[in-house]
Design a protein around this motif. Structure first.
Motif, PDB file in Angstrom:
ATOM      1  N   GLU A  12       0.820  -1.209   0.000  1.00  0.00           N
ATOM      2  CA  GLU A  12       0.000   0.000   0.000  1.00  0.00           C
ATOM      3  C   GLU A  12       0.858   1.266   0.000  1.00  0.00           C
ATOM      4  OE1 GLU A  12      -2.512  -0.708   3.400  1.00  0.00           O
ATOM      5  OE2 GLU A  12      -4.050  -1.681   2.153  1.00  0.00           O
ATOM      6  N   ASN A  15       1.920   2.049  -3.341  1.00  0.00           N
ATOM      7  CA  ASN A  15       0.793   2.298  -4.253  1.00  0.00           C
ATOM      8  C   ASN A  15       0.606   1.203  -5.295  1.00  0.00           C
ATOM      9  OD1 ASN A  15      -0.311   4.612  -3.184  1.00  0.00           O
ATOM     10  ND2 ASN A  15       0.965   5.982  -4.399  1.00  0.00           N
ATOM     11  N   THR A  17      -1.378  -2.243  -6.497  1.00  0.00           N
ATOM     12  CA  THR A  17      -2.633  -2.951  -6.259  1.00  0.00           C
ATOM     13  C   THR A  17      -2.347  -4.437  -6.057  1.00  0.00           C
ATOM     14  OG1 THR A  17      -2.997  -3.421  -8.600  1.00  0.00           O
ATOM     15  CG2 THR A  17      -3.918  -1.342  -7.726  1.00  0.00           C
ATOM     16  N   GLN A  18      -3.309  -5.125  -5.468  1.00  0.00           N
ATOM     17  CA  GLN A  18      -3.183  -6.577  -5.337  1.00  0.00           C
ATOM     18  C   GLN A  18      -3.098  -7.213  -6.720  1.00  0.00           C
ATOM     19  OE1 GLN A  18      -6.347  -8.211  -2.934  1.00  0.00           O
ATOM     20  NE2 GLN A  18      -5.251  -7.771  -1.037  1.00  0.00           N
ATOM     21  N   GLU A  19      -3.852  -6.692  -7.662  1.00  0.00           N
ATOM     22  CA  GLU A  19      -3.849  -7.235  -9.021  1.00  0.00           C
ATOM     23  C   GLU A  19      -2.462  -7.129  -9.647  1.00  0.00           C
ATOM     24  OE1 GLU A  19      -6.099  -4.989  -7.900  1.00  0.00           O
ATOM     25  OE2 GLU A  19      -7.936  -6.187  -7.892  1.00  0.00           O
ATOM     26  N   GLN A  29      -5.374 -12.716  -8.211  1.00  0.00           N
ATOM     27  CA  GLN A  29      -5.545 -11.710  -7.167  1.00  0.00           C
ATOM     28  C   GLN A  29      -6.073 -12.367  -5.901  1.00  0.00           C
ATOM     29  OE1 GLN A  29      -8.832 -10.448  -6.024  1.00  0.00           O
ATOM     30  NE2 GLN A  29      -7.724  -9.293  -4.463  1.00  0.00           N
TER      31      GLN A  29
END
Length: 123
Positions: A12, A15, A17-19, A29
Protein backbone atom coordinates in the motif's frame (compact mmCIF):
# COMPACT_ATOMS: atom_id res chain seq x y z
CA UNK A 1 2.35 -7.95 13.09
CA UNK A 2 2.08 -10.99 10.79
CA UNK A 3 4.07 -11.25 7.56
CA UNK A 4 0.91 -10.89 5.46
CA UNK A 5 0.11 -7.62 7.21
CA UNK A 6 3.64 -6.39 6.61
CA UNK A 7 3.47 -7.29 2.92
CA UNK A 8 0.13 -5.49 2.63
CA UNK A 9 1.45 -2.38 4.39
CA UNK A 10 4.51 -2.15 2.15
CA UNK A 11 2.37 -2.80 -0.96
CA UNK A 12 0.00 0.00 0.00
CA UNK A 13 2.86 2.41 0.73
CA UNK A 14 4.25 1.67 -2.71
CA UNK A 15 0.79 2.30 -4.25
CA UNK A 16 0.67 -1.16 -5.83
CA UNK A 17 -2.63 -2.95 -6.26
CA UNK A 18 -3.18 -6.58 -5.34
CA UNK A 19 -3.85 -7.24 -9.02
CA UNK A 20 -0.47 -5.79 -10.01
CA UNK A 21 1.48 -7.81 -7.43
CA UNK A 22 -0.47 -10.97 -8.25
CA UNK A 23 0.27 -10.51 -11.95
CA UNK A 24 3.96 -10.04 -11.24
CA UNK A 25 3.95 -13.21 -9.12
CA UNK A 26 2.00 -15.16 -11.74
CA UNK A 27 -0.91 -15.91 -9.41
CA UNK A 28 -4.50 -14.74 -9.15
CA UNK A 29 -5.54 -11.71 -7.17
CA UNK A 30 -7.55 -14.02 -4.90
CA UNK A 31 -4.44 -16.13 -4.31
CA UNK A 32 -2.40 -13.06 -3.48
CA UNK A 33 -5.13 -11.81 -1.15
CA UNK A 34 -4.82 -15.05 0.82
CA UNK A 35 -1.12 -14.30 1.34
CA UNK A 36 -1.91 -10.86 2.79
CA UNK A 37 -4.66 -12.30 4.99
CA UNK A 38 -2.36 -15.04 6.30
CA UNK A 39 -4.50 -17.82 4.85
CA UNK A 40 -1.61 -19.00 2.68
CA UNK A 41 1.98 -19.38 3.85
CA UNK A 42 4.62 -17.33 2.09
CA UNK A 43 7.57 -19.35 0.86
CA UNK A 44 11.05 -17.87 0.85
CA UNK A 45 10.92 -17.92 -2.94
CA UNK A 46 7.70 -15.88 -3.00
CA UNK A 47 9.12 -13.50 -0.42
CA UNK A 48 12.20 -12.99 -2.60
CA UNK A 49 9.94 -12.33 -5.59
CA UNK A 50 7.92 -9.83 -3.56
CA UNK A 51 11.09 -8.07 -2.48
CA UNK A 52 12.18 -7.75 -6.12
CA UNK A 53 8.78 -6.47 -7.21
CA UNK A 54 8.69 -3.94 -4.39
CA UNK A 55 12.37 -3.09 -4.95
CA UNK A 56 13.25 -3.57 -1.30
CA UNK A 57 15.52 -5.94 0.59
CA UNK A 58 13.62 -8.87 2.12
CA UNK A 59 14.69 -7.64 5.56
CA UNK A 60 12.72 -4.42 5.07
CA UNK A 61 9.56 -6.40 4.45
CA UNK A 62 10.15 -8.91 7.26
CA UNK A 63 11.07 -6.22 9.78
CA UNK A 64 8.41 -3.73 8.72
CA UNK A 65 6.56 -2.23 11.66
CA UNK A 66 3.71 0.12 10.82
CA UNK A 67 3.78 1.85 14.21
CA UNK A 68 7.51 2.45 13.87
CA UNK A 69 6.94 3.63 10.30
CA UNK A 70 4.31 6.14 11.46
CA UNK A 71 6.63 7.43 14.16
CA UNK A 72 9.45 7.78 11.65
CA UNK A 73 7.10 9.50 9.19
CA UNK A 74 6.23 12.08 11.82
CA UNK A 75 9.91 12.56 12.57
CA UNK A 76 10.62 13.09 8.87
CA UNK A 77 7.70 15.54 8.58
CA UNK A 78 9.00 17.53 11.53
CA UNK A 79 12.50 17.57 10.06
CA UNK A 80 14.19 16.00 13.08
CA UNK A 81 16.80 13.28 13.03
CA UNK A 82 15.50 9.71 13.14
CA UNK A 83 16.69 7.39 15.88
CA UNK A 84 17.06 4.37 13.65
CA UNK A 85 19.13 4.80 10.51
CA UNK A 86 17.65 1.71 8.82
CA UNK A 87 14.06 2.79 9.50
CA UNK A 88 14.81 6.26 8.21
CA UNK A 89 16.27 4.77 5.03
CA UNK A 90 13.16 2.62 4.60
CA UNK A 91 10.84 5.58 5.03
CA UNK A 92 12.92 7.66 2.65
CA UNK A 93 13.02 4.88 0.07
CA UNK A 94 9.26 4.29 0.28
CA UNK A 95 8.54 7.99 -0.19
CA UNK A 96 10.98 8.22 -3.10
CA UNK A 97 9.41 5.15 -4.71
CA UNK A 98 5.95 6.60 -4.22
CA UNK A 99 7.00 9.90 -5.81
CA UNK A 100 8.65 8.09 -8.74
CA UNK A 101 5.52 6.02 -9.33
CA UNK A 102 3.30 9.09 -9.22
CA UNK A 103 5.61 10.88 -11.67
CA UNK A 104 5.40 7.89 -14.05
CA UNK A 105 1.61 7.90 -13.80
CA UNK A 106 1.50 11.64 -14.40
CA UNK A 107 3.75 11.27 -17.47
CA UNK A 108 1.54 8.49 -18.82
CA UNK A 109 -1.57 10.60 -18.23
CA UNK A 110 0.03 13.56 -20.00
CA UNK A 111 0.90 11.37 -23.02
CA UNK A 112 -2.65 9.98 -23.14
CA UNK A 113 -4.11 13.46 -22.89
CA UNK A 114 -1.89 14.67 -25.74
CA UNK A 115 -2.91 11.65 -27.84
CA UNK A 116 -6.61 12.38 -27.36
CA UNK A 117 -6.13 16.08 -28.03
CA UNK A 118 -4.45 15.23 -31.33
CA UNK A 119 -7.11 12.68 -32.13
CA UNK A 120 -9.88 15.22 -31.54
CA UNK A 121 -8.05 17.83 -33.61
CA UNK A 122 -8.00 15.46 -36.62
CA UNK A 123 -11.79 15.29 -36.76
Amino acid sequence: MLIGDKIKSVRELKNYTQEYIAGQLGITQAGYSKIEKGKTSVSLDKLQQLALIMELPIENIINFDSQHYLIQSRIVEKGTVANSHNSFELVTRLYEDKIALLEKLLGKTDRELQFYKEKCAMR
